[in-house]
Enzyme design. Structure first.
Site, PDB file in Angstrom:
ATOM      1  N   ARG A  20      27.601 103.803 -18.966  1.00  0.00           N
ATOM      2  CA  ARG A  20      27.253 104.932 -19.811  1.00  0.00           C
ATOM      3  C   ARG A  20      25.963 104.694 -20.606  1.00  0.00           C
ATOM      4  O   ARG A  20      25.198 105.635 -20.872  1.00  0.00           O
ATOM      5  CB  ARG A  20      28.413 105.207 -20.776  1.00  0.00           C
ATOM      6  CG  ARG A  20      28.141 106.265 -21.820  1.00  0.00           C
ATOM      7  CD  ARG A  20      29.351 106.499 -22.699  1.00  0.00           C
ATOM      8  NE  ARG A  20      30.399 107.178 -21.956  1.00  0.00           N
ATOM      9  CZ  ARG A  20      30.459 108.483 -21.805  1.00  0.00           C
ATOM     10  NH1 ARG A  20      29.521 109.253 -22.330  1.00  0.00           N
ATOM     11  NH2 ARG A  20      31.427 109.034 -21.129  1.00  0.00           N
TER      12      ARG A  20
ATOM     13  N   GLY B 269      25.211 114.555 -23.457  1.00  0.00           N
ATOM     14  CA  GLY B 269      25.985 113.568 -22.720  1.00  0.00           C
ATOM     15  C   GLY B 269      25.222 113.010 -21.537  1.00  0.00           C
ATOM     16  O   GLY B 269      23.992 113.060 -21.486  1.00  0.00           O
TER      17      GLY B 269
ATOM     18  N   ASP C 263      30.250 117.342 -21.396  1.00  0.00           N
ATOM     19  CA  ASP C 263      31.167 118.450 -21.117  1.00  0.00           C
ATOM     20  C   ASP C 263      32.577 118.208 -21.657  1.00  0.00           C
ATOM     21  O   ASP C 263      33.329 119.152 -21.870  1.00  0.00           O
ATOM     22  CB  ASP C 263      31.219 118.679 -19.600  1.00  0.00           C
ATOM     23  CG  ASP C 263      29.856 119.082 -19.049  1.00  0.00           C
ATOM     24  OD1 ASP C 263      29.324 120.104 -19.508  1.00  0.00           O
ATOM     25  OD2 ASP C 263      29.325 118.372 -18.186  1.00  0.00           O
ATOM     26  N   GLY C 264      32.934 116.944 -21.899  1.00  0.00           N
ATOM     27  CA  GLY C 264      34.294 116.640 -22.349  1.00  0.00           C
ATOM     28  C   GLY C 264      34.631 117.239 -23.700  1.00  0.00           C
ATOM     29  O   GLY C 264      35.779 117.612 -23.956  1.00  0.00           O
TER      30      GLY C 264
ATOM     31  N   PRO D  65      28.742 111.623 -31.445  1.00  0.00           N
ATOM     32  CA  PRO D  65      27.608 110.697 -31.518  1.00  0.00           C
ATOM     33  C   PRO D  65      27.643 109.592 -30.480  1.00  0.00           C
ATOM     34  O   PRO D  65      26.650 108.883 -30.298  1.00  0.00           O
ATOM     35  CB  PRO D  65      27.718 110.126 -32.935  1.00  0.00           C
ATOM     36  CG  PRO D  65      29.164 110.216 -33.265  1.00  0.00           C
ATOM     37  CD  PRO D  65      29.659 111.467 -32.596  1.00  0.00           C
TER      38      PRO D  65
ATOM     39  N   GLU E 245      37.775 119.902 -24.898  1.00  0.00           N
ATOM     40  CA  GLU E 245      38.658 119.824 -26.063  1.00  0.00           C
ATOM     41  C   GLU E 245      38.679 121.144 -26.825  1.00  0.00           C
ATOM     42  O   GLU E 245      39.740 121.643 -27.217  1.00  0.00           O
ATOM     43  CB  GLU E 245      38.188 118.708 -27.013  1.00  0.00           C
ATOM     44  CG  GLU E 245      38.525 117.305 -26.593  1.00  0.00           C
ATOM     45  CD  GLU E 245      38.258 116.319 -27.718  1.00  0.00           C
ATOM     46  OE1 GLU E 245      38.316 116.728 -28.898  1.00  0.00           O
ATOM     47  OE2 GLU E 245      37.991 115.145 -27.413  1.00  0.00           O
TER      48      GLU E 245
END
Length: 564
Positions: free
Chosen positions: A323, A249, A219-220, A161, A224
């Site tokens: 961000r 994102g 994409d992070g 989120p 994971e």
């Protein structure tokens, strides 16, 4: 389970749909308006029944249909039944040029008999036939082999989120949730709570409960998930779990690449989300290359997107402070970094994808000698105290909510994974695949590798997909399973205006034709990077990793991607 979707399955065509259906139904709001409706294997055709000479037909391609459902009306006295089909055709954007997928619902009332059950059975027959035919008509790219997700597809959707502008959860509930209901896709929504929550979850999950794992984030979070799957003892089976990507994102590189691979017109923001949601509902699965990455500390991780050093890595990490503005953060970071352009010293070597033998005298001119103990690498020369440690990106903090259509439950995970290595066993061998192309980082590269005759770099970027961000078309010819690492590097001497023009050209995918003498592009199978500059950042899939020598090789088609 899944089946080859490269050709239609005749058995499915006979399952409630023999090729053509025809019926006459009324409008859901006005019984006085009647339609003739015909269904073929490729289209649903609707024509209003009228005495008027103008009886225009409306044709909906089933390749644009994600689902159809039959249902009873809210009035118990209503003997009629209903069926609604959901299409997402390309339509011209409002007040703009170009086209994008937009939702269209077609709903009809069935009242062929006085018996409500007879009408409901007829509505269900149509809904079943439309669903089956729409699966067979999913958009396919020529030359690509697909499989189909099983139906119904039990899907785990992981949402961060806090990714991007912190709107991933709102975007899911505002767009994707309804699409999944329309497509009859049962799902469990997991809201990640902290860094490596998703990694821990998939590493320990009973994957037999799931037919697909879908990421709604940047994409992070997929980084994971992939590394969590590769850390399992049953990694060979686990990594075959189909993976889906929904953009939530700032960069959304993989989502933009998936959209590009579908040969659809360019899309951004919510239009890109709708496109990826459409492909998820259609349920076609292709192959995905992974890249095995080795760090100086002997840690190993797996990448699906990129490895970056220099300008690109600096912009990605330093723009974290912006961000909240979304994707424009990268433009802001680019302008800031251009104002104080850095040059990095290092050594770069790679294994060309198509090795071309060179005469010894030409090889001596084109390459440096292999890295040798007489030419020590950083794995032996850089003290550990000189390796900077970057703080990880902020991850999500929220409860996990299970919304399996209309069923609610809670899923929790309390442990955090911080170790980047795959699991080892008593024989000290990992359960992960063997990197046959890579020597030890402290050993010279093989003779068939090319060593770059340049030690001053502005950036080094190794990427596996077409896009580095929604608006950066980095490798126009890339595919998700082309078995290649696309290596770019920019050498020192490039001016700030020239570097800016290069990235502006990348928005259109025209940077390779730009003719910049400082830009080099190579297709490779493996690479090694040894920074000499003691300060800097290296990122893998946008995540900061240990600074120092690093090498990688591609593993073609190791994973599977929902890509339509």
């Amino acid at each position: 389970m899944e089946k080859d979707a490269s050709a239609p399955d005749p058995s499915r065509q006979c399952n409630g749909f023999s090729g053509v259906l025809y019926g006459e139904f009324t409008d859901t709001l006005n019984d006085g308006v009647r339609y003739s409706v015909s269904l073929t294997e490729s289209a649903l055709t609707i024509q209003r029944i009228s005495s008027s000479p103008d009886r225009t037909k409306v044709v909906f391609n089933l390749s644009d249909c994600i689902g159809c459902r039959a249902y009873k009306g809210p009035d118990s006295a209503d003997i009629g039944a209903y069926f609604a089909a959901y299409f997402y055709p390309f339509k011209r954007r409002w007040m703009s040029t170009g086209v994008a997928r937009q939702r269209v619902e077609q709903c009809f009332r069935v009242a062929l008999a006085q018996d409500p059950l007879v009408n409901l059975r007829e509505a269900e027959r149509w809904a079943h036939a439309i669903r089956d035919a729409s699966v067979l008509q999913a958009p396919r790219r020529d030359g690509v082999m697909y499989t189909e997700l099983r139906r119904p597809c039990r899907t785990m959707i992981l949402v961060n989120p806090h990714s991007g502008r912190g709107q991933a959860l709102q975007l899911f509930t505002g767009h994707i949730q309804a699409m999944l209901t329309e497509a009859s896709v049962p799902y469990t929504l997991v809201i990640t709570e902290h860094q490596n929550h998703a990694r821990e979850l998939v590493r320990n999950a009973d994957l037999t409960q799931w037919d697909a794992l879908v990421i709604m984030s940047g994409d992070g979070l997929l980084f994971e998930v992939i590394n969590g799957l590769m850390e399992r003892e049953d990694w060979q089976q686990a990594i075959q779990t189909p993976l889906g990507m929904l953009p939530g994102g700032s960069g959304n590189a993989l989502a933009a690449s998936i959209h590009h691979y579908s040969q659809s017109p360019p899309a951004w923001n919510e239009e890109l989300l709708l496109s990826c949601g459409f492909m998820l509902c259609k349920g076609l699965v292709g192959s995905l290359d992974l890249v095995s990455v080795h760090l100086a500390s002997s840690q190993r991780l797996f990448s699906f997107l990129s490895l970056a050093w220099g300008f690109v890595a600096d912009v990605d990490i330093e723009s974290e402070k912006y961000r909240h503005v979304g994707a424009i953060r990268f433009l802001m970071g680019t302008l800031v970094r251009l104002a104080s352009l850095r040059v990095y010293q290092g050594r770069l070597a790679y294994l060309p994808a198509k090795e071309i033998p060179k005469p010894p005298n030409e090889r001596a001119k084109a390459t440096r000698p292999p890295f040798t103990p007489q030419q020590p690498s950083l794995c032996s020369s850089l003290p550990c105290h000189l390796v900077p440690k970057a703080s990880p990106k902020q991850s999500s903090l929220k409860n996990c909510v299970d919304t399996n259509l209309n069923q609610n439950s809670i899923t929790n995970s309390s442990n955090v994974i911080t170790n980047m290595r795959p699991e080892t066993h008593g024989n000290n061998k990992t359960t992960s695949p063997t990197d046959s192309l890579l020597p030890s980082l402290c050993q010279p590269v093989p003779e068939n590798w090319t060593v770059v005759n340049e030690e001053d770099f502005v950036l080094v970027l190794a990427i596996c997909h077409s896009h580095l961000a929604e608006d950066l078309w980095t490798v126009p010819g890339a595919m998700a399973d082309d078995g290649l690492i696309h290596l770019f590097y920019v050498t020192a001497g490039i001016s700030r205006p020239a570097l800016l023009r290069l990235f502006l050209a990348m928005e259109r995918g025209s940077h390779l034709a730009y003719g910049c003498p400082h830009l080099v592009y190579e297709k490779v199978r493996a690479l090694r990077l040894e920074p000499i500059s003691q300060q800097g950042m290296i990122t893998v899939d946008g995540e900061v990793v240990e600074y120092g020598p690093i090498q990688a090789q591609v593993h073609p088609r190791m994973a599977r991607l929902i890509c339509g």
